[in-house]
Write a protein that holds these residues in place. Structure first.
Motif, short mmCIF file in Angstrom:
data_model
loop_
_atom_site.label_atom_id
_atom_site.label_comp_id
_atom_site.label_asym_id
_atom_site.label_seq_id
_atom_site.Cartn_x
_atom_site.Cartn_y
_atom_site.Cartn_z
N ALA A 1 -2.85 -3.36 10.39
CA ALA A 1 -3.91 -4.30 10.77
C ALA A 1 -5.10 -4.28 9.82
N VAL A 2 -5.14 -3.35 8.88
CA VAL A 2 -6.25 -3.26 7.92
C VAL A 2 -5.86 -4.09 6.69
N PRO A 3 -6.52 -5.22 6.44
CA PRO A 3 -6.11 -6.10 5.35
C PRO A 3 -6.14 -5.44 3.97
N GLU A 4 -7.02 -4.49 3.77
CA GLU A 4 -7.14 -3.85 2.46
C GLU A 4 -6.04 -2.82 2.21
N VAL A 5 -5.23 -2.52 3.19
CA VAL A 5 -4.08 -1.62 3.00
C VAL A 5 -2.94 -2.48 2.47
N LEU A 6 -2.60 -2.27 1.19
CA LEU A 6 -1.57 -3.07 0.55
C LEU A 6 -0.17 -2.53 0.78
N GLU A 7 -0.06 -1.22 0.95
CA GLU A 7 1.26 -0.60 1.07
C GLU A 7 1.18 0.61 1.98
N ILE A 8 2.22 0.79 2.77
CA ILE A 8 2.35 1.98 3.63
C ILE A 8 3.72 2.58 3.35
N GLN A 9 3.74 3.85 3.01
CA GLN A 9 5.00 4.56 2.80
C GLN A 9 5.01 5.77 3.73
N THR A 10 6.17 6.09 4.26
CA THR A 10 6.30 7.30 5.08
C THR A 10 7.21 8.28 4.38
N PHE A 11 7.02 9.57 4.68
CA PHE A 11 7.73 10.64 4.00
C PHE A 11 8.19 11.70 4.98
N LEU A 12 9.13 12.49 4.54
CA LEU A 12 9.49 13.73 5.23
C LEU A 12 8.82 14.85 4.46
N GLN B 1 5.28 17.69 4.14
CA GLN B 1 3.91 17.99 4.55
C GLN B 1 3.07 16.72 4.69
N VAL B 2 3.23 15.78 3.77
CA VAL B 2 2.53 14.50 3.85
C VAL B 2 3.41 13.54 4.62
N ASP B 3 2.86 12.90 5.64
CA ASP B 3 3.64 12.00 6.48
C ASP B 3 3.61 10.55 5.99
N ALA B 4 2.48 10.15 5.41
CA ALA B 4 2.35 8.75 4.99
C ALA B 4 1.42 8.66 3.78
N ARG B 5 1.61 7.57 3.04
CA ARG B 5 0.72 7.25 1.93
C ARG B 5 0.30 5.80 2.10
N LEU B 6 -1.00 5.57 2.00
CA LEU B 6 -1.54 4.22 2.06
C LEU B 6 -2.10 3.85 0.70
N SER B 7 -1.79 2.67 0.23
CA SER B 7 -2.41 2.14 -0.97
C SER B 7 -3.49 1.17 -0.50
#
Length: 151
Positions: A89-100, A102-108
């Motif tokens: 819902a945040v327009p400035e978030v261009l990309e969301i990636q999820t991982f297995l 220690q890090v669960d997600a990355r937002l661009s």
């Protein structure tokens, strides 16, 4: 799955997606009718998902790009789903990636300037649900950025 003709068509389509179908067909060495059938077959097979315009967000006044590495509170049921729904819902978030791991997600994330990023970070990003830890990585330069595949 792909033959040499499909690869030639996809290479030409990747190199100049704005070209007319007849031009791409000619450069790929096929007739426009063959090109049309092949493109439709690639779409139906899910290989070609579409042709899109790529907008240079910097030309629109966005000067800051940040990657946020997010660790979620996984003790909460549906933490991933709630986080992803809110981040979308945040327009400035261009990309969301999820991982297995220690890090669960990355937002661009993009912002017009540092003041805009700071406001966005405080008001929209830190309030995303179930964040246990967040690390911001400021982009300095994009050394390599391609959307084309080696076909």
């Amino acid at each position: 799955m792909l033959d040499d003709t499909d690869r030639r068509i996809l290479r030409q389509l990747q190199s100049t997606p704005e070209a007319r179908a007849a031009e791409i067909a000619e450069r790929a060495g096929v007739t426009p009718a063959t090109y049309g059938r092949r493109i439709e077959r690639l779409r139906v097979a899910g290989i070609l998902r579409g042709v899109r315009g790529v907008i240079d967000w910097q030309a629109l006044g966005y000067a800051v790009e940040v990657s946020l590495r997010v660790t979620l509170d996984k003790t909460q049921p549906r933490a991933f789903d709630a986080f992803i729904e809110a981040a979308r819902a945040v327009p400035e978030v261009l990309e969301i990636q999820t991982f297995l791991g220690q890090v669960d997600a990355r937002l661009s994330v993009i912002a017009r300037d540092m003041a805009h990023y700071q406001q966005l970070y405080r008001d929209r990003l830190l309030t995303l649900p179930h964040i246990a830890d967040i690390e911001a990585l400021m982009h300095v330069a994009r050394v390599k950025g391609r959307e084309t595949l080696p076909l």
